[in-house]
Design a protein around this motif. Sequence first.
Motif, PDB file in Angstrom:
ATOM      1  N   ALA A 178     -14.572 -37.494  13.206  1.00  0.00           N
ATOM      2  CA  ALA A 178     -15.539 -37.535  14.293  1.00  0.00           C
ATOM      3  C   ALA A 178     -16.918 -37.367  13.707  1.00  0.00           C
ATOM      4  O   ALA A 178     -17.114 -36.652  12.723  1.00  0.00           O
ATOM      5  CB  ALA A 178     -15.256 -36.422  15.309  1.00  0.00           C
ATOM      6  N   GLY A 179     -17.890 -38.067  14.279  1.00  0.00           N
ATOM      7  CA  GLY A 179     -19.246 -37.977  13.758  1.00  0.00           C
ATOM      8  C   GLY A 179     -20.242 -38.410  14.803  1.00  0.00           C
ATOM      9  O   GLY A 179     -19.912 -38.568  15.981  1.00  0.00           O
ATOM     10  N   ASP A 183     -21.610 -36.784   6.847  1.00  0.00           N
ATOM     11  CA  ASP A 183     -21.994 -36.392   8.206  1.00  0.00           C
ATOM     12  C   ASP A 183     -20.892 -36.708   9.197  1.00  0.00           C
ATOM     13  O   ASP A 183     -21.144 -37.214  10.295  1.00  0.00           O
ATOM     14  CB  ASP A 183     -23.291 -37.093   8.594  1.00  0.00           C
ATOM     15  CG  ASP A 183     -23.888 -36.512   9.884  1.00  0.00           C
ATOM     16  OD1 ASP A 183     -23.596 -35.331  10.172  1.00  0.00           O
ATOM     17  OD2 ASP A 183     -24.599 -37.254  10.588  1.00  0.00           O
ATOM     18  N   VAL A 184     -19.662 -36.491   8.802  1.00  0.00           N
ATOM     19  CA  VAL A 184     -18.521 -36.690   9.690  1.00  0.00           C
ATOM     20  C   VAL A 184     -17.541 -35.541   9.485  1.00  0.00           C
ATOM     21  O   VAL A 184     -17.465 -34.947   8.415  1.00  0.00           O
ATOM     22  CB  VAL A 184     -17.809 -38.036   9.412  1.00  0.00           C
ATOM     23  CG1 VAL A 184     -18.656 -39.211   9.850  1.00  0.00           C
ATOM     24  CG2 VAL A 184     -17.420 -38.161   7.960  1.00  0.00           C
ATOM     25  N   TRP A 228     -15.691 -39.150   1.987  1.00  0.00           N
ATOM     26  CA  TRP A 228     -17.148 -38.944   2.030  1.00  0.00           C
ATOM     27  C   TRP A 228     -17.842 -39.731   0.913  1.00  0.00           C
ATOM     28  O   TRP A 228     -18.898 -40.321   1.133  1.00  0.00           O
ATOM     29  CB  TRP A 228     -17.457 -37.453   1.890  1.00  0.00           C
ATOM     30  CG  TRP A 228     -17.069 -36.650   3.093  1.00  0.00           C
ATOM     31  CD1 TRP A 228     -17.067 -37.065   4.393  1.00  0.00           C
ATOM     32  CD2 TRP A 228     -16.601 -35.295   3.102  1.00  0.00           C
ATOM     33  NE1 TRP A 228     -16.628 -36.059   5.216  1.00  0.00           N
ATOM     34  CE2 TRP A 228     -16.348 -34.958   4.458  1.00  0.00           C
ATOM     35  CE3 TRP A 228     -16.388 -34.331   2.121  1.00  0.00           C
ATOM     36  CZ2 TRP A 228     -15.888 -33.697   4.845  1.00  0.00           C
ATOM     37  CZ3 TRP A 228     -15.930 -33.076   2.495  1.00  0.00           C
ATOM     38  CH2 TRP A 228     -15.681 -32.764   3.839  1.00  0.00           C
ATOM     39  N   SER A 229     -17.237 -39.734  -0.274  1.00  0.00           N
ATOM     40  CA  SER A 229     -17.868 -40.413  -1.402  1.00  0.00           C
ATOM     41  C   SER A 229     -17.895 -41.924  -1.206  1.00  0.00           C
ATOM     42  O   SER A 229     -18.930 -42.578  -1.406  1.00  0.00           O
ATOM     43  CB  SER A 229     -17.127 -40.069  -2.699  1.00  0.00           C
ATOM     44  OG  SER A 229     -17.638 -40.792  -3.791  1.00  0.00           O
ATOM     45  N   VAL A 230     -16.752 -42.494  -0.810  1.00  0.00           N
ATOM     46  CA  VAL A 230     -16.666 -43.945  -0.664  1.00  0.00           C
ATOM     47  C   VAL A 230     -17.471 -44.423   0.537  1.00  0.00           C
ATOM     48  O   VAL A 230     -18.143 -45.464   0.484  1.00  0.00           O
ATOM     49  CB  VAL A 230     -15.196 -44.389  -0.545  1.00  0.00           C
ATOM     50  CG1 VAL A 230     -15.101 -45.894  -0.290  1.00  0.00           C
ATOM     51  CG2 VAL A 230     -14.428 -44.008  -1.806  1.00  0.00           C
ATOM     52  N   ALA A 231     -17.434 -43.644   1.634  1.00  0.00           N
ATOM     53  CA  ALA A 231     -18.179 -44.032   2.833  1.00  0.00           C
ATOM     54  C   ALA A 231     -19.676 -43.814   2.669  1.00  0.00           C
ATOM     55  O   ALA A 231     -20.477 -44.361   3.423  1.00  0.00           O
ATOM     56  CB  ALA A 231     -17.668 -43.249   4.045  1.00  0.00           C
ATOM     57  N   GLY A 232     -20.055 -43.002   1.702  1.00  0.00           N
ATOM     58  CA  GLY A 232     -21.477 -42.768   1.447  1.00  0.00           C
ATOM     59  C   GLY A 232     -22.118 -41.803   2.416  1.00  0.00           C
ATOM     60  O   GLY A 232     -23.344 -41.791   2.558  1.00  0.00           O
TER      61      GLY A 232
END
Length: 230
Positions: free
Chosen positions: A40-41, A171-172, A164-168
Amino acid sequence: MPSRKKTLHFLSSALATCIAVVVLGFGMTREWSATTMGCAGSVNGSVEGSAEVTLELFDGILKRDVCPPFGGTSQFQVIPALLGALTPCVLHGLVVCFLVVSLVFSASSILISLYNSVSNPYQTCVGPQGVYVSSSISACLSVVAMIVFVLNVSFTDMTKQLVWSVAGTSDVELRDASSQMLLGFYLVIPYAACSLLAILVIYMYDHAAYTHRREQQRPTEDAPKEIMMY
Protein backbone atom coordinates in the motif's frame (compact mmCIF):
# COMPACT_ATOMS: atom_id res chain seq x y z
CA MET A 1 46.99 -52.20 -10.62
CA PRO A 2 43.92 -52.11 -8.36
CA SER A 3 41.55 -55.05 -8.22
CA ARG A 4 38.39 -55.11 -10.31
CA LYS A 5 36.32 -54.68 -7.16
CA LYS A 6 38.22 -51.56 -6.14
CA THR A 7 37.97 -50.09 -9.62
CA LEU A 8 34.23 -50.72 -9.71
CA HIS A 9 33.60 -49.10 -6.32
CA PHE A 10 35.67 -46.00 -7.01
CA LEU A 11 34.19 -45.54 -10.49
CA SER A 12 30.72 -45.86 -8.95
CA SER A 13 31.65 -43.21 -6.40
CA ALA A 14 32.90 -40.90 -9.15
CA LEU A 15 29.69 -41.45 -11.12
CA ALA A 16 27.52 -40.64 -8.11
CA THR A 17 29.47 -37.44 -7.51
CA CYS A 18 29.25 -36.48 -11.20
CA ILE A 19 25.47 -36.86 -11.02
CA ALA A 20 25.48 -34.69 -7.90
CA VAL A 21 27.46 -31.96 -9.67
CA VAL A 22 25.11 -31.98 -12.67
CA VAL A 23 22.06 -31.77 -10.39
CA LEU A 24 23.44 -28.89 -8.35
CA GLY A 25 24.72 -27.06 -11.42
CA PHE A 26 21.24 -27.28 -12.94
CA GLY A 27 19.62 -26.26 -9.66
CA MET A 28 21.80 -23.15 -9.40
CA THR A 29 20.27 -21.89 -12.67
CA ARG A 30 16.65 -22.50 -11.63
CA GLU A 31 14.24 -20.50 -9.47
CA TRP A 32 14.81 -20.94 -5.74
CA SER A 33 11.90 -19.09 -4.17
CA ALA A 34 8.80 -17.03 -4.86
CA THR A 35 7.50 -14.46 -2.38
CA THR A 36 4.15 -12.70 -2.67
CA MET A 37 3.25 -9.68 -0.56
CA GLY A 38 0.63 -6.99 -0.39
CA CYS A 39 1.58 -3.36 -0.61
CA ALA A 40 0.00 0.00 0.00
CA GLY A 41 1.26 3.47 -0.78
CA SER A 42 0.35 6.92 -1.87
CA VAL A 43 0.73 7.51 -5.58
CA ASN A 44 -1.89 10.05 -6.74
CA GLY A 45 -3.98 8.93 -3.81
CA SER A 46 -4.14 5.78 -1.77
CA VAL A 47 -3.43 2.63 -3.79
CA GLU A 48 -3.46 -1.05 -2.98
CA GLY A 49 -1.68 -3.79 -4.87
CA SER A 50 0.68 -6.71 -4.64
CA ALA A 51 4.22 -7.65 -5.56
CA GLU A 52 5.74 -11.03 -6.33
CA VAL A 53 9.50 -11.63 -6.18
CA THR A 54 10.85 -14.77 -7.87
CA LEU A 55 14.48 -15.47 -7.06
CA GLU A 56 17.23 -17.45 -8.69
CA LEU A 57 20.68 -17.35 -7.10
CA PHE A 58 21.92 -14.60 -9.39
CA ASP A 59 18.84 -13.08 -11.07
CA GLY A 60 15.27 -12.35 -10.11
CA ILE A 61 11.94 -11.13 -11.42
CA LEU A 62 9.64 -8.60 -9.75
CA LYS A 63 6.00 -8.62 -10.84
CA ARG A 64 3.95 -5.67 -9.65
CA ASP A 65 0.18 -5.28 -9.64
CA VAL A 66 -0.55 -1.53 -9.34
CA CYS A 67 1.85 -1.05 -6.44
CA PRO A 68 4.72 -0.15 -6.03
CA PRO A 69 4.24 2.34 -7.65
CA PHE A 70 2.83 1.02 -10.91
CA GLY A 71 2.27 -2.38 -12.48
CA GLY A 72 4.80 -4.20 -14.61
CA THR A 73 7.53 -6.82 -14.64
CA SER A 74 11.18 -6.07 -13.92
CA GLN A 75 14.23 -8.29 -14.10
CA PHE A 76 17.16 -7.64 -11.79
CA GLN A 77 20.43 -9.04 -10.47
CA VAL A 78 20.05 -10.15 -6.88
CA ILE A 79 23.33 -9.11 -5.25
CA PRO A 80 23.53 -5.62 -6.85
CA ALA A 81 19.92 -5.02 -5.83
CA LEU A 82 20.75 -5.99 -2.23
CA LEU A 83 23.79 -3.77 -1.82
CA GLY A 84 21.80 -1.34 0.30
CA ALA A 85 20.85 -4.07 2.78
CA LEU A 86 23.94 -5.45 4.50
CA THR A 87 22.60 -8.54 6.27
CA PRO A 88 20.51 -10.00 3.40
CA CYS A 89 23.31 -9.27 0.95
CA VAL A 90 25.94 -11.01 3.10
CA LEU A 91 23.71 -14.03 3.74
CA HIS A 92 22.87 -14.43 0.08
CA GLY A 93 26.55 -14.13 -0.78
CA LEU A 94 27.29 -16.88 1.73
CA VAL A 95 24.71 -19.15 0.09
CA VAL A 96 26.39 -18.72 -3.29
CA CYS A 97 29.87 -19.20 -1.80
CA PHE A 98 28.84 -22.37 0.07
CA LEU A 99 27.44 -23.89 -3.11
CA VAL A 100 30.48 -22.97 -5.19
CA VAL A 101 32.83 -24.46 -2.57
CA SER A 102 30.63 -27.57 -2.50
CA LEU A 103 31.12 -27.97 -6.25
CA VAL A 104 34.89 -27.54 -5.84
CA PHE A 105 35.06 -30.30 -3.23
CA SER A 106 32.83 -32.50 -5.40
CA ALA A 107 35.30 -32.06 -8.25
CA SER A 108 38.08 -33.02 -5.84
CA SER A 109 36.15 -36.15 -4.84
CA ILE A 110 35.74 -37.12 -8.49
CA LEU A 111 39.45 -36.74 -9.19
CA ILE A 112 40.42 -38.76 -6.11
CA SER A 113 37.96 -41.52 -7.02
CA LEU A 114 39.25 -41.71 -10.59
CA TYR A 115 42.85 -41.78 -9.34
CA ASN A 116 42.07 -44.66 -6.99
CA SER A 117 40.31 -46.57 -9.76
CA VAL A 118 43.56 -46.86 -11.74
CA SER A 119 46.17 -46.97 -8.97
CA ASN A 120 46.84 -48.17 -5.44
CA PRO A 121 47.75 -45.07 -3.40
CA TYR A 122 48.49 -45.16 0.30
CA GLN A 123 45.73 -44.54 2.80
CA THR A 124 46.21 -40.77 2.76
CA CYS A 125 44.34 -37.76 1.41
CA VAL A 126 44.42 -39.37 -2.03
CA GLY A 127 42.91 -42.60 -0.70
CA PRO A 128 39.41 -43.31 0.63
CA GLN A 129 39.89 -40.61 3.29
CA GLY A 130 40.07 -38.03 0.54
CA VAL A 131 36.66 -39.09 -0.76
CA TYR A 132 35.24 -39.10 2.76
CA VAL A 133 36.45 -35.58 3.50
CA SER A 134 35.62 -34.03 0.12
CA SER A 135 32.14 -35.51 -0.20
CA SER A 136 31.31 -34.83 3.46
CA ILE A 137 32.24 -31.16 3.11
CA SER A 138 30.20 -30.94 -0.10
CA ALA A 139 27.10 -32.42 1.53
CA CYS A 140 27.41 -30.37 4.72
CA LEU A 141 27.98 -27.04 2.97
CA SER A 142 25.06 -27.61 0.62
CA VAL A 143 22.72 -28.29 3.54
CA VAL A 144 24.02 -25.20 5.35
CA ALA A 145 23.36 -23.19 2.17
CA MET A 146 19.74 -24.39 2.16
CA ILE A 147 19.27 -23.37 5.79
CA VAL A 148 20.83 -19.93 5.30
CA PHE A 149 18.72 -19.32 2.20
CA VAL A 150 15.47 -20.17 4.01
CA LEU A 151 16.42 -17.98 6.96
CA ASN A 152 17.30 -15.09 4.65
CA VAL A 153 14.06 -15.27 2.69
CA SER A 154 11.77 -15.92 5.66
CA PHE A 155 13.27 -14.03 8.59
CA THR A 156 14.98 -10.97 7.11
CA ASP A 157 13.61 -8.14 5.00
CA MET A 158 15.43 -9.45 1.93
CA THR A 159 12.41 -9.58 -0.37
CA LYS A 160 11.15 -6.19 0.79
CA GLN A 161 14.55 -4.68 0.13
CA LEU A 162 14.48 -6.14 -3.34
CA VAL A 163 11.04 -4.65 -4.06
CA TRP A 164 12.07 -1.21 -2.81
CA SER A 165 15.37 -1.35 -4.68
CA VAL A 166 13.98 -2.54 -8.01
CA ALA A 167 10.90 -0.29 -7.85
CA GLY A 168 13.10 2.68 -6.99
CA THR A 169 11.02 3.77 -4.01
CA SER A 170 10.57 2.89 -0.35
CA ASP A 171 7.42 5.00 0.00
CA VAL A 172 5.20 1.93 0.13
CA GLU A 173 4.17 -0.42 2.90
CA LEU A 174 4.84 -4.10 2.24
CA ARG A 175 3.00 -6.64 4.36
CA ASP A 176 1.73 -10.22 4.59
CA ALA A 177 4.70 -11.75 2.80
CA SER A 178 4.30 -15.40 1.90
CA SER A 179 7.21 -17.41 0.54
CA GLN A 180 7.58 -20.83 -1.03
CA MET A 181 10.69 -22.70 -2.09
CA LEU A 182 10.98 -23.76 -5.72
CA LEU A 183 12.81 -26.37 -7.82
CA GLY A 184 16.33 -24.98 -7.55
CA PHE A 185 16.19 -25.07 -3.76
CA TYR A 186 14.94 -28.65 -3.59
CA LEU A 187 17.55 -29.92 -6.04
CA VAL A 188 20.14 -29.39 -3.32
CA ILE A 189 18.63 -32.40 -1.52
CA PRO A 190 19.50 -34.98 -4.22
CA TYR A 191 22.91 -33.32 -4.53
CA ALA A 192 23.63 -33.94 -0.85
CA ALA A 193 22.16 -37.45 -1.12
CA CYS A 194 24.44 -38.35 -4.07
CA SER A 195 27.45 -36.98 -2.18
CA LEU A 196 26.60 -39.23 0.77
CA LEU A 197 26.06 -42.15 -1.61
CA ALA A 198 29.59 -41.63 -2.93
CA ILE A 199 30.86 -41.94 0.65
CA LEU A 200 28.80 -45.07 1.27
CA VAL A 201 30.13 -46.82 -1.84
CA ILE A 202 33.73 -46.19 -0.80
CA TYR A 203 33.01 -47.17 2.81
CA MET A 204 31.61 -50.50 1.66
CA TYR A 205 34.82 -51.22 -0.25
CA ASP A 206 37.07 -49.90 2.52
CA HIS A 207 35.30 -51.97 5.17
CA ALA A 208 35.50 -55.13 3.06
CA ALA A 209 39.21 -54.51 2.36
CA TYR A 210 39.89 -53.92 6.06
CA THR A 211 38.08 -57.14 7.01
CA HIS A 212 40.07 -59.06 4.42
CA ARG A 213 43.36 -57.64 5.74
CA ARG A 214 42.42 -58.61 9.30
CA GLU A 215 41.71 -62.15 8.18
CA GLN A 216 45.06 -62.33 6.40
CA GLN A 217 46.91 -61.01 9.47
CA ARG A 218 45.14 -63.08 12.13
CA PRO A 219 47.36 -63.47 15.24
CA THR A 220 49.03 -66.81 15.83
CA GLU A 221 47.11 -67.28 19.07
CA ASP A 222 43.99 -67.72 16.98
CA ALA A 223 45.61 -70.63 15.13
CA PRO A 224 44.64 -74.22 16.08
CA LYS A 225 46.70 -75.80 18.87
CA GLU A 226 47.84 -78.58 16.53
CA ILE A 227 49.53 -76.02 14.26
CA MET A 228 51.20 -74.18 17.15
CA MET A 229 52.85 -77.43 18.35
CA TYR A 230 55.06 -77.55 15.26
